[in-house]
Design an enzyme around this catalytic site. Structure first.
Site, short mmCIF file in Angstrom:
data_model
loop_
_atom_site.label_atom_id
_atom_site.label_comp_id
_atom_site.label_asym_id
_atom_site.label_seq_id
_atom_site.Cartn_x
_atom_site.Cartn_y
_atom_site.Cartn_z
N SER A 66 0.83 -1.21 0.00
CA SER A 66 0.00 0.00 0.00
C SER A 66 0.86 1.25 0.00
O SER A 66 1.97 1.27 0.55
CB SER A 66 -0.89 0.01 1.26
OG SER A 66 -1.47 1.28 1.48
N TYR A 122 -2.21 -0.15 9.97
CA TYR A 122 -2.44 -0.72 8.65
C TYR A 122 -1.16 -0.67 7.82
O TYR A 122 -0.76 -1.66 7.20
CB TYR A 122 -3.57 0.03 7.94
CG TYR A 122 -3.74 -0.36 6.49
CD1 TYR A 122 -4.15 -1.63 6.14
CD2 TYR A 122 -3.48 0.56 5.47
CE1 TYR A 122 -4.30 -2.00 4.82
CE2 TYR A 122 -3.63 0.19 4.13
CZ TYR A 122 -4.04 -1.08 3.81
OH TYR A 122 -4.18 -1.45 2.50
#
Length: 340
Positions: free
Chosen positions: A130, A155
């Site tokens: 990501s 995350y």
């Protein structure tokens, strides 16, 4: 090129659905895995899956990646050539409220995939990372060759961990791995927790939208078809390890081991307010805007350097937001049967 069979985890998810469709359309045998969790409306996942199940060369298994025995059984009975791991607990904000879900899904689940690839040799493991791994970095555009050690939310930590875990398995067991840092993916059948979906729903219902950082955020919005195109091109581009790689000046994006990292982004940041303006135009309706400060864990700007992607597979994501947003709006109205 003969792809053989491809495992796509997170096949009922946003990107996994589009990738499974694309691979199946190319005549490639796709085995999809998803646990159909309720992080967002399961009916949307089931709708995607209903489309995939109609494809003759797609088969589906409902499995949670944390179920090691089920994953091992899946691998031993299918003999995959390629694995694309897109299954993960997504969302920056949710990771602040529910940290354990991210460790279980993104760390434990990914470990089970790596172990299965170790014991059932494959040609290439491609996995989702990501843009959030860039965290506190401010040098633009974000480059895969820059250090990424200052994450702003758990995350991002789990995604950076996936890259490190993959490298260790590439080193120890010679498993070719490629990590893809996705930048703000959007498009038809997108996730309901993402800005475009939230904004569209609220605007059509006449409700206000929350505009963080007073709309001054810039995002490298990347259309889902461009993400899929990059994955399809990278699958046969198996990393071999760079003999010139030096531990004295280590390049984070490559290795002596068969390991690579790529940015997959549109390479053209768009200010949030402009993104909203385009959406208003496509919807034919003005948004009621609730301006708010930057949220915890968020970054003010993302901007992908995609030169490595261009160099290696000759592709640069380039779908303009005017096209991508219009496609999303048309899908949304059709899916939810809203009159024009």
């Amino acid at each position: 090129m003969n792809f053989g069979s491809v495992l796509v985890t997170g096949a009922a998810g946003f990107i996994g659905f589009h990738l499974s469709q694309r691979l199946s359309d190319k005549g490639i045998k796709v085995i999809g895995v998803d646990d159909l969790n309720d992080y967002y409306d399961v009916r949307l996942k089931e709708s995607r899956l209903d489309i995939l199940k109609k494809l003759s060369n797609f088969s589906f298994h409902k499995i949670n990646l944390q179920d090691k025995a089920a994953i091992d059984q899946l691998f031993s009975s299918n003999k995959f050539d390629y694995v694309v791991n897109l299954a993960a607990q997504a969302g920056v904000r949710y990771s602040i409220a529910n940290p354990h879900a991210y460790i279980e899904s993104n760390i434990v689940g990914f470990l089970n995939i790596l172990e299965a690839c170790r014991h059932n040799p494959i040609k290439h493991l491609v996995y989702a990372s990501s843009s959030s791994v860039y965290g506190a970095n401010r040098k633009m555009p974000f480059s895969v060759h820059d250090n990424v050690d200052h994450p702003l939310a758990l995350y991002a930590v789990t995604k950076k961990s996936n890259e490190l875990m993959a490298h260790s398995y590439s080193n120890l067991y010679n498993i070719p791995t490629t990590g893809l840092r996705f930048f703000t993916v959007y498009g038809p059948y997108g996730r309901p927790d993402m800005a475009l979906f939230l904004f569209t729903k609220a605007i059509l219902e006449g409700k206000p939208i929350d505009v963080f950082n007073n709309g001054k955020m810039r995002r490298d919005f990347t259309y889902v078809d461009d993400i899929v195109e990059a994955i399809v091109r990278l699958l046969p581009s198996v990393p071999k390890g760079d003999p010139t790689w030096s531990g004295e000046s280590p390049d984070p994006a490559s290795s002596f081991a068969p390991y690579k990292i790529y940015n997959i982004g549109n390479n053209k940041p768009v200010e949030l307010l402009h993104f909203i303006e385009v959406l208003e135009l496509k919807l034919g309706k003005t948004a009621v805007k609730n301006f708010l400060p930057l949220q915890d864990g968020d970054v003010p700007e993302t901007y992908a350097d995609v030169q490595d992607l261009m160099n290696d597979v000759g592709f640069t994501p380039s779908t303009p937001i005017e096209v991508g947003i219009e496609n999303f709006v048309n899908w949304y109205k059709q899916y939810y049967q809203i009159l024009h």
